[in-house]
Design an enzyme around this catalytic site. Structure first.
Site, PDB file in Angstrom:
ATOM      1  N   ASN A   1     -47.281  19.513  53.215  1.00 45.79           N
ATOM      2  CA  ASN A   1     -47.733  19.629  54.375  1.00 45.79           C
ATOM      3  C   ASN A   1     -48.953  19.181  54.750  1.00 45.79           C
ATOM      4  OD1 ASN A   1     -48.552  22.043  56.656  1.00 45.79           O
ATOM      5  ND2 ASN A   1     -50.286  21.825  55.191  1.00 45.79           N
TER       6      ASN A   1
ATOM      7  N   ASP B   1     -55.647  19.533  48.399  1.00 43.16           N
ATOM      8  CA  ASP B   1     -56.301  18.669  49.609  1.00 43.16           C
ATOM      9  C   ASP B   1     -56.991  17.266  49.093  1.00 43.16           C
ATOM     10  OD1 ASP B   1     -56.228  19.955  52.675  1.00 43.16           O
ATOM     11  OD2 ASP B   1     -57.689  18.300  52.115  1.00 43.16           O
TER      12      ASP B   1
ATOM     13  N   TYR C   1     -47.017   8.916  64.812  1.00 40.31           N
ATOM     14  CA  TYR C   1     -46.825  10.132  64.529  1.00 40.31           C
ATOM     15  C   TYR C   1     -45.231  10.802  64.569  1.00 40.31           C
ATOM     16  CZ  TYR C   1     -48.214  15.092  64.317  1.00 40.31           C
ATOM     17  OH  TYR C   1     -48.398  16.762  64.069  1.00 40.31           O
TER      18      TYR C   1
ATOM     19  N   ASP D   1     -54.503  13.238  46.573  1.00 37.53           N
ATOM     20  CA  ASP D   1     -54.059  12.312  47.822  1.00 37.53           C
ATOM     21  C   ASP D   1     -52.666  12.178  47.890  1.00 37.53           C
ATOM     22  OD1 ASP D   1     -53.609  10.318  49.540  1.00 37.53           O
ATOM     23  OD2 ASP D   1     -55.050   8.880  48.945  1.00 37.53           O
TER      24      ASP D   1
HETATM   25  N1  LIG Z   1     -51.888  21.419  64.539  1.00 33.77           N
HETATM   26  C1  LIG Z   1     -50.805  21.265  65.168  1.00 33.77           C
HETATM   27  O1  LIG Z   1     -50.763  21.399  66.308  1.00 33.77           O
HETATM   28  C2  LIG Z   1     -49.675  20.737  64.464  1.00 33.77           C
HETATM   29  C3  LIG Z   1     -48.279  20.699  65.143  1.00 33.77           C
HETATM   30  C4  LIG Z   1     -47.255  20.376  64.394  1.00 33.77           C
HETATM   31  C5  LIG Z   1     -47.211  19.922  63.061  1.00 33.77           C
HETATM   32  N2  LIG Z   1     -48.835  19.657  62.555  1.00 33.77           N
HETATM   33  C6  LIG Z   1     -48.747  19.339  61.304  1.00 33.77           C
HETATM   34  O2  LIG Z   1     -48.788  20.142  60.260  1.00 33.77           O
HETATM   35  C7  LIG Z   1     -49.213  19.749  59.068  1.00 33.77           C
HETATM   36  C8  LIG Z   1     -50.896  20.367  58.987  1.00 33.77           C
HETATM   37  O3  LIG Z   1     -51.713  20.060  59.788  1.00 33.77           O
HETATM   38  P1  LIG Z   1     -52.711  21.209  60.496  1.00 33.77           P
HETATM   39  O4  LIG Z   1     -52.524  20.989  61.932  1.00 33.77           O
HETATM   40  O5  LIG Z   1     -52.800  22.314  59.596  1.00 33.77           O
HETATM   41  O6  LIG Z   1     -54.071  20.425  60.276  1.00 33.77           O
HETATM   42  P2  LIG Z   1     -55.353  20.400  59.398  1.00 33.77           P
HETATM   43  O7  LIG Z   1     -56.164  19.375  59.511  1.00 33.77           O
HETATM   44  O8  LIG Z   1     -56.070  21.616  59.498  1.00 33.77           O
HETATM   45  O9  LIG Z   1     -54.805  20.426  57.831  1.00 33.77           O
HETATM   46  C9  LIG Z   1     -54.376  19.133  57.493  1.00 33.77           C
HETATM   47  C10 LIG Z   1     -54.963  19.039  55.852  1.00 33.77           C
HETATM   48  O10 LIG Z   1     -54.262  17.833  55.303  1.00 33.77           O
HETATM   49  C11 LIG Z   1     -55.225  17.356  54.501  1.00 33.77           C
HETATM   50  N3  LIG Z   1     -54.988  15.898  54.345  1.00 33.77           N
HETATM   51  C12 LIG Z   1     -54.958  14.697  55.141  1.00 33.77           C
HETATM   52  N4  LIG Z   1     -54.671  13.677  54.454  1.00 33.77           N
HETATM   53  C13 LIG Z   1     -54.250  13.919  53.192  1.00 33.77           C
HETATM   54  C14 LIG Z   1     -53.954  13.244  52.064  1.00 33.77           C
HETATM   55  N5  LIG Z   1     -53.687  11.778  52.316  1.00 33.77           N
HETATM   56  N6  LIG Z   1     -53.726  14.034  50.991  1.00 33.77           N
HETATM   57  C15 LIG Z   1     -53.778  15.397  50.755  1.00 33.77           C
HETATM   58  N7  LIG Z   1     -54.432  15.989  51.916  1.00 33.77           N
HETATM   59  C16 LIG Z   1     -54.506  15.373  53.327  1.00 33.77           C
HETATM   60  C17 LIG Z   1     -56.774  17.534  55.445  1.00 33.77           C
HETATM   61  O11 LIG Z   1     -57.651  17.189  54.828  1.00 33.77           O
HETATM   62  C18 LIG Z   1     -56.332  18.761  55.784  1.00 33.77           C
HETATM   63  O12 LIG Z   1     -57.106  19.770  55.194  1.00 33.77           O
HETATM   64  C19 LIG Z   1     -49.644  18.155  59.353  1.00 33.77           C
HETATM   65  O13 LIG Z   1     -48.867  17.362  58.858  1.00 33.77           O
HETATM   66  C20 LIG Z   1     -49.587  17.955  61.010  1.00 33.77           C
HETATM   67  O14 LIG Z   1     -49.130  16.704  61.386  1.00 33.77           O
HETATM   68  C21 LIG Z   1     -49.712  20.212  63.120  1.00 33.77           C
END
Ligand SMILES: NC(=O)c1ccc[n+]([C@@H]2O[C@H](COP(=O)([O-])OP(=O)(O)OC[C@H]3O[C@@H](n4cnc5c(N)ncnc54)[C@H](O)[C@@H]3O)[C@@H](O)[C@H]2O)c1
Length: 272
Positions: A90, A37, A156, A63
């Site tokens: 992810n 992360d 997005y 990153d």
């Molecule tokens: N939560 C939802 O409703 C949802 C629905 C569909 C898709 N998603 C997708 O699922 C994925 C995970 O999201 P989530 O909901 O678990 O959110 P989350 O914020 O809980 O987890 C995402 C993680 O990615 C990390 N991150 C962000 N930018 C980064 C980078 N440049 N390098 C490394 N790490 C980085 C963040 O610090 C965070 O810990 C995302 O791509 C999101 O778009 C989420």
């Protein structure tokens, strides 16, 4: 690919939400996990919590928008375990809500950098390792917003559509190398994660005022039982990997929205 005890999985965005759910689900099956992360503090907490469940965990700050950082993640994985079986690209953030013509260039660059190039860097760094082993799988997290239009979020939804499309082609390319290789794209509906809070902490969106009401879409979805837990999403993804499906889209109404898009597309094409 069958998921088995002793395998090694790498998960970007593993400190939170869906990535953490994937780490939990994989560790529960005896898989050794490398969680990565950009948020070092969140990552350390996640690694501690996973270890308390008995998981074998390595934590690597990286990153995904930086190719050399993702290459270093692959090197750290090989240094720790000497192999990798599953790569979960992810990590992600959300963008501000606005029509396309009002989304600024920095938002586009951020979303392309994290969501698209993040996945591309993961594939470039890890696919050669899977190919050399002759087996393995890549899981790319997109969204239901990658299967159908999502007004007010073009940076997005545009990058998520790209992740869906590139995963479909990646799967074919990997299978040309070996039938034991493949790729799956995860396109969930609404998931109960701190995506908004983490996106704000990373500067991707403006944090809502402390006294702002809860977002109406999330409240509505929760009231309808339409919001998934990260662990439910993770289990759906692992099932799809095990039966070698290219798409998995857990969540109420996601398949219907995808169906509407495909119907509209085919109807337009039939008119040519
Ligand atoms: N939560 C939802 O409703 C949802 C629905 C569909 C898709 N998603 C997708 O699922 C994925 C995970 O999201 P989530 O909901 O678990 O959110 P989350 O914020 O809980 O987890 C995402 C993680 O990615 C990390 N991150 C962000 N930018 C980064 C980078 N440049 N390098 C490394 N790490 C980085 C963040 O610090 C965070 O810990 C995302 O791509 C999101 O778009 C989420």
């Amino acid at each position: 690919m069958q998921i088995q005890s002793g395998q090694v999985a790498v998960i970007t965005g593993g400190a939170s939400g869906i990535g953490y759910g994937l780490a939990e689900a994989l560790a529960a099956r005896g898989v050794r996990v490398v969680i990565s992360d950009i948020r070092a503090d969140g990552l350390a907490e996640a690694a501690t919590a996973l270890r308390e469940t008995g998981a074998e965990v390595t934590a690597v700050v990286a990153d995904v928008s930086d190719e050399s950082s993702v290459r270093a993640l692959a090197e750290a994985t090989l240094a720790a375990y000497g192999r990798v079986d599953l790569v979960c690209n992810n990590a992600g953030v959300v963008c501000p809500a606005a029509p396309m013509w009002e989304q600024d260039a920095r938002t586009w660059q951020r979303m392309i950098g994290i969501k698209m190039l993040g996945v591309i860097h993961g594939v470039k760094a890890f696919a050669p390792l899977l190919i050399a082993q002759g087996a393995g799988h890549i899981l790319n997290t997109a969204s239901s917003g990658g299967l159908a239009p999502l007004p007010s979020r073009t940076p997005y939804t545009g990058t998520m559509h790209a992740v869906v499309g590139l995963t479909e082609t990646l799967d074919l390319e990997l299978k040309q190398q070996s039938p034991n290789l493949g790729a799956t794209v995860l396109c969930p509906g609404l998931v109960d994660t701190p995506l908004g809070r983490n996106s704000a902490a990373l500067g991707a969106i403006t944090p809502p005022p402390a006294d702002a009401p809860a977002p109406s879409m999330r409240t509505l979805a929760a009231a309808r039982g339409g919001i998934l837990s990260p662990r439910e999403v993770a289990e759906a993804a692992l099932t799809a990997i095990e039966v070698d499906r290219v798409h998995t889209a857990p969540g109420a109404g996601v398949a219907d929205r995808a169906q509407a898009r495909v119907d509209a597309l085919l109807s337009d094409l039939a008119a040519d």
